[in-house]
Scaffold this active site. Structure first.
Site, mmCIF file in Angstrom:
data_model
loop_
_atom_site.group_PDB
_atom_site.id
_atom_site.type_symbol
_atom_site.label_atom_id
_atom_site.label_comp_id
_atom_site.label_asym_id
_atom_site.label_seq_id
_atom_site.Cartn_x
_atom_site.Cartn_y
_atom_site.Cartn_z
ATOM 1 C CE1 TYR A 14 -4.130 -1.788 5.544
ATOM 2 C CE2 TYR A 14 -2.997 0.243 4.929
ATOM 3 C CZ TYR A 14 -3.663 -0.919 4.569
ATOM 4 O OH TYR A 14 -3.851 -1.218 3.236
ATOM 5 C CD GLU A 54 -2.264 5.166 4.700
ATOM 6 O OE1 GLU A 54 -2.812 6.104 4.088
ATOM 7 O OE2 GLU A 54 -1.830 5.274 5.849
ATOM 8 C CB SER A 81 -0.869 -0.003 1.258
ATOM 9 O OG SER A 81 -1.399 1.275 1.490
HETATM 10 P P1 NAP Z 1 -11.589 -4.326 1.807
HETATM 11 O O1 NAP Z 1 -12.715 -3.934 0.918
HETATM 12 O O2 NAP Z 1 -11.556 -3.828 3.199
HETATM 13 O O3 NAP Z 1 -11.548 -5.931 1.816
HETATM 14 C C1 NAP Z 1 -10.741 -6.628 2.727
HETATM 15 C C2 NAP Z 1 -11.008 -8.115 2.608
HETATM 16 O O4 NAP Z 1 -10.227 -8.805 3.585
HETATM 17 C C3 NAP Z 1 -12.465 -8.524 2.876
HETATM 18 O O5 NAP Z 1 -12.799 -9.596 2.034
HETATM 19 C C4 NAP Z 1 -12.408 -8.989 4.323
HETATM 20 O O6 NAP Z 1 -13.433 -9.882 4.666
HETATM 21 C C5 NAP Z 1 -11.071 -9.693 4.325
HETATM 22 N N1 NAP Z 1 -10.512 -9.899 5.653
HETATM 23 C C6 NAP Z 1 -10.347 -9.002 6.645
HETATM 24 N N2 NAP Z 1 -9.779 -9.571 7.704
HETATM 25 C C7 NAP Z 1 -9.575 -10.861 7.385
HETATM 26 C C8 NAP Z 1 -9.049 -11.986 8.070
HETATM 27 N N3 NAP Z 1 -8.601 -11.907 9.334
HETATM 28 N N4 NAP Z 1 -8.993 -13.179 7.426
HETATM 29 C C9 NAP Z 1 -9.445 -13.296 6.163
HETATM 30 N N5 NAP Z 1 -9.994 -12.288 5.477
HETATM 31 C C10 NAP Z 1 -10.048 -11.077 6.076
HETATM 32 O O7 NAP Z 1 -10.204 -3.922 1.131
HETATM 33 P P2 NAP Z 1 -9.878 -3.574 -0.404
HETATM 34 O O8 NAP Z 1 -10.067 -2.125 -0.602
HETATM 35 O O9 NAP Z 1 -10.549 -4.550 -1.264
HETATM 36 O O10 NAP Z 1 -8.301 -3.817 -0.429
HETATM 37 C C11 NAP Z 1 -7.772 -5.095 -0.745
HETATM 38 C C12 NAP Z 1 -6.350 -5.178 -0.200
HETATM 39 O O11 NAP Z 1 -5.545 -4.164 -0.798
HETATM 40 C C13 NAP Z 1 -6.227 -4.961 1.298
HETATM 41 O O12 NAP Z 1 -5.161 -5.772 1.759
HETATM 42 C C14 NAP Z 1 -5.849 -3.507 1.436
HETATM 43 O O13 NAP Z 1 -5.140 -3.296 2.627
HETATM 44 C C15 NAP Z 1 -4.977 -3.329 0.217
HETATM 45 N N6 NAP Z 1 -4.939 -1.981 -0.368
HETATM 46 C C16 NAP Z 1 -6.102 -1.352 -0.668
HETATM 47 C C17 NAP Z 1 -6.049 -0.099 -1.274
HETATM 48 C C18 NAP Z 1 -7.312 0.648 -1.635
HETATM 49 O O14 NAP Z 1 -7.230 1.864 -1.858
HETATM 50 N N7 NAP Z 1 -8.461 -0.034 -1.747
HETATM 51 C C19 NAP Z 1 -4.806 0.484 -1.567
HETATM 52 C C20 NAP Z 1 -3.645 -0.216 -1.254
HETATM 53 C C21 NAP Z 1 -3.712 -1.453 -0.666
HETATM 54 P P3 NAP Z 1 -14.906 -9.355 5.149
HETATM 55 O O15 NAP Z 1 -15.637 -9.010 3.872
HETATM 56 O O16 NAP Z 1 -15.454 -10.510 5.855
HETATM 57 O O17 NAP Z 1 -14.675 -8.158 6.005
HETATM 58 N N1 GDD Z 2 -12.198 7.290 6.437
HETATM 59 C C1 GDD Z 2 -12.300 8.601 6.607
HETATM 60 N N2 GDD Z 2 -13.432 9.111 7.183
HETATM 61 N N3 GDD Z 2 -11.275 9.395 6.208
HETATM 62 C C2 GDD Z 2 -11.423 10.733 6.366
HETATM 63 C C3 GDD Z 2 -12.567 11.303 6.925
HETATM 64 C C4 GDD Z 2 -13.622 10.445 7.371
HETATM 65 O O1 GDD Z 2 -14.640 10.867 7.891
HETATM 66 N N4 GDD Z 2 -12.411 12.650 6.921
HETATM 67 C C5 GDD Z 2 -11.228 12.911 6.385
HETATM 68 N N5 GDD Z 2 -10.602 11.761 6.053
HETATM 69 C C6 GDD Z 2 -9.248 11.641 5.489
HETATM 70 C C7 GDD Z 2 -8.359 10.666 6.247
HETATM 71 O O2 GDD Z 2 -7.836 11.285 7.419
HETATM 72 C C8 GDD Z 2 -7.299 10.356 5.188
HETATM 73 O O3 GDD Z 2 -6.288 11.339 5.209
HETATM 74 C C9 GDD Z 2 -8.067 10.476 3.872
HETATM 75 O O4 GDD Z 2 -9.319 11.127 4.182
HETATM 76 C C10 GDD Z 2 -8.356 9.132 3.214
HETATM 77 O O5 GDD Z 2 -8.900 8.262 4.188
HETATM 78 P P1 GDD Z 2 -9.517 6.834 3.788
HETATM 79 O O6 GDD Z 2 -10.517 6.981 2.716
HETATM 80 O O7 GDD Z 2 -9.924 6.160 5.046
HETATM 81 O O8 GDD Z 2 -8.285 6.083 3.100
HETATM 82 P P2 GDD Z 2 -6.759 5.934 3.540
HETATM 83 O O9 GDD Z 2 -5.949 6.747 2.572
HETATM 84 O O10 GDD Z 2 -6.559 6.181 4.970
HETATM 85 O O11 GDD Z 2 -6.500 4.389 3.301
HETATM 86 C C11 GDD Z 2 -6.950 3.727 2.106
HETATM 87 O O12 GDD Z 2 -5.949 3.807 1.117
HETATM 88 C C12 GDD Z 2 -4.723 3.116 1.434
HETATM 89 C C13 GDD Z 2 -3.774 3.316 0.254
HETATM 90 O O13 GDD Z 2 -3.102 4.529 0.397
HETATM 91 C C14 GDD Z 2 -7.293 2.299 2.470
HETATM 92 O O14 GDD Z 2 -7.921 1.684 1.375
HETATM 93 C C15 GDD Z 2 -6.052 1.499 2.815
HETATM 94 O O15 GDD Z 2 -6.398 0.130 2.975
HETATM 95 C C16 GDD Z 2 -5.051 1.640 1.657
HETATM 96 O O16 GDD Z 2 -3.876 0.932 1.931
#
Ligand code: NAP
Ligand code: GDD
Length: 344
Positions: free
Chosen positions: A152, A130, A128
């Site tokens: 995380y 992050e 990620s």
């Molecule tokens: P998500 O929607 O939160 O999905 C997470 C998945 O992991 C869900 O299927 C969840 O199951 C499962 N899970 C959580 N805890 C688990 C456990 N202990 N054992 C087995 N399964 C578990 O996340 P996403 O946005 O699809 O992201 C997919 C991956 O990419 C994650 O690893 C995330 O950290 C990473 N990532 C995401 C982003 C982004 O912007 N979306 C960016 C960079 C990296 P449930 O449905 O049961 O909760």
């Molecule tokens: N969730 C959330 N809720 N974020 C907020 C809010 C709120 O009410 N208000 C402001 N934010 C700001 C957060 O502080 C952060 O700086 C930004 O919006 C994005 O927050 P999220 O949408 O929660 O995403 P993230 O960037 O923290 O994390 C996501 O992206 C990562 C990749 O950079 C997640 O998908 C992570 O799993 C992923 O790794």
């Protein structure tokens, strides 16, 4: 070709499963047992492809290493995509031990199962942006330094490093996809983009009054999940296992996102949005902007959807959902909730 996807019920898992079924893979996915059904994002493909044998779900949890190794042995996948995680950064401060356990032990359990298998398997780790910590406005690439700022992010750095270690030590085709934020109409409702578009839909239908957020100045490089899963697959097909950044190369603040989303329904966001300490994090990642040149040059990957198209697709979907909710409310079938989601 067989594939195992951990986290198939999540946003990326649902998009990736669709993509790989289209490509002719036999797709296996892990689900966690929960008290209510949690397969909403994949129910359509499940009903279509399970009977035909192209899609199968298996109960598992990343913390149950026994179930991971028996799945790897019994299925014998050609590719494993490890997408499962407690993926909410703010929640990782509240549940640091659990987030760390899943993020670290989960990946090692899979890598170990692959290492001891007789069959060769490719591994994808969901790394990620992050991990970079976002302390400056520089464009980040595969060589940029990791300065994690949350439990995380720290757990993701560990899994990222272990993936590299297994690649270098045992010759496993192990790939790290360093993905910047990617969103969609099925994004979890507590991430900021979906929280905003959900509110826009509901406010436009008169069933929500305000939206409470945290830091509006945070800047992210937001892309579309559908594009990003194509990049994940492309990385796995490249002959050299490596680390790859996927991003759009454009930075926008939460305020910019609010502007774009509320503009679609002709409303001024500042009349509806409040901020609260509840949504501020103990340590903030201020600015994330990615440089995807390596993926572009070596994989031919580029994002097709830009920010305006992304916001439009999410708002349209959430107006549609809000209209359905408004009908149920009118018929007295559900109770009003003036803000949504009701939890962090
Ligand atoms: P998500 O929607 O939160 O999905 C997470 C998945 O992991 C869900 O299927 C969840 O199951 C499962 N899970 C959580 N805890 C688990 C456990 N202990 N054992 C087995 N399964 C578990 O996340 P996403 O946005 O699809 O992201 C997919 C991956 O990419 C994650 O690893 C995330 O950290 C990473 N990532 C995401 C982003 C982004 O912007 N979306 C960016 C960079 C990296 P449930 O449905 O049961 O909760
Ligand atoms: N969730 C959330 N809720 N974020 C907020 C809010 C709120 O009410 N208000 C402001 N934010 C700001 C957060 O502080 C952060 O700086 C930004 O919006 C994005 O927050 P999220 O949408 O929660 O995403 P993230 O960037 O923290 O994390 C996501 O992206 C990562 C990749 O950079 C997640 O998908 C992570 O799993 C992923 O790794």
């Amino acid at each position: 070709m067989k594939v195992l996807i951990t986290g198939i019920t999540g946003q990326d898992g649902a998009y990736l499963a669709r993509l790989l079924i289209e490509k002719g893979y036999e797709v296996h996915g892990t689900v966690r047992r929960s008290s209510s059904v949690n397969t909403k994002r994949i129910d359509d493909i499940l009903s279509k492809y399970e009977r035909e044998g192209n899609l199968a779900l298996h109960y598992s949890d990343l913390l149950d290493s026994a179930s991971i190794s028996s799945l790897i042995n019994n299925i014998g996948p050609d590719e494993v995509y490890n997408l499962a995680a407690q993926s909410h950064v703010a929640v990782s401060f509240e549940n640091p031990v659990y987030t760390t356990q899943v993020g670290t032990l989960g990946s090692v359990s899979i890598l170990e199962a692959i290492r001891s298998s007789k069959k060769e398997m490719k591994y994808y780790q969901a790394s990620s942006s992050e991990m970079y910590g976002g302390g400056s406005s520089e464009k980040l690439n595969e060589e940029s330094k990791f300065i994690p700022k949350s439990p995380y992010a720290a757990s993701k750095v560990f899994a990222h490093n272990m993936t590299t270690i297994y690649r270098e030590s045992y010759g496993i085709h192990a790939v790290n996809g360093i993905l910047f934020n990617h969103e969609s109409p099925i994004r979890g409702e507590t991430f900021v983009t979906r929280k905003i578009t959900k509110a826009v839909g509901r406010i436009s239908q008169g069933i929500q009054e305000k939206l409470t957020l945290g830091n509006l100045d945070a800047v992210r490089d937001w892309g579309y999940a559908g594009d990003f899963v194509e990049g994940m697959w492309a990385m796995m097909q490249h002959e050299e296992p490596s680390d790859w950044v996927l991003s759009t190369g454009k930075a926008h603040s939460v305020k910019d996102f609010l502007d774009k989303a509320f503009n679609i329904v002709g409303l001024d966001w500042s009349k509806y949005v409040e901020t609260s300490e509840t949504y501020y994090r103990p340590n903030e990642v201020d600015y994330l902007l990615g440089d995807y040149s390596k993926a572009k040059n070596k994989l031919g990957w580029e994002p097709k959807v830009q920010i305006d198209g992304l916001v439009e697709m999410m708002v349209e979907n959430d107006i549609h959902e809000a209209k359905q909710e408004a009908v149920l409310l009118k018929e007295g079938l559900i109770e009003p909730t003036w803000e949504y989601p009701v939890i962090k």
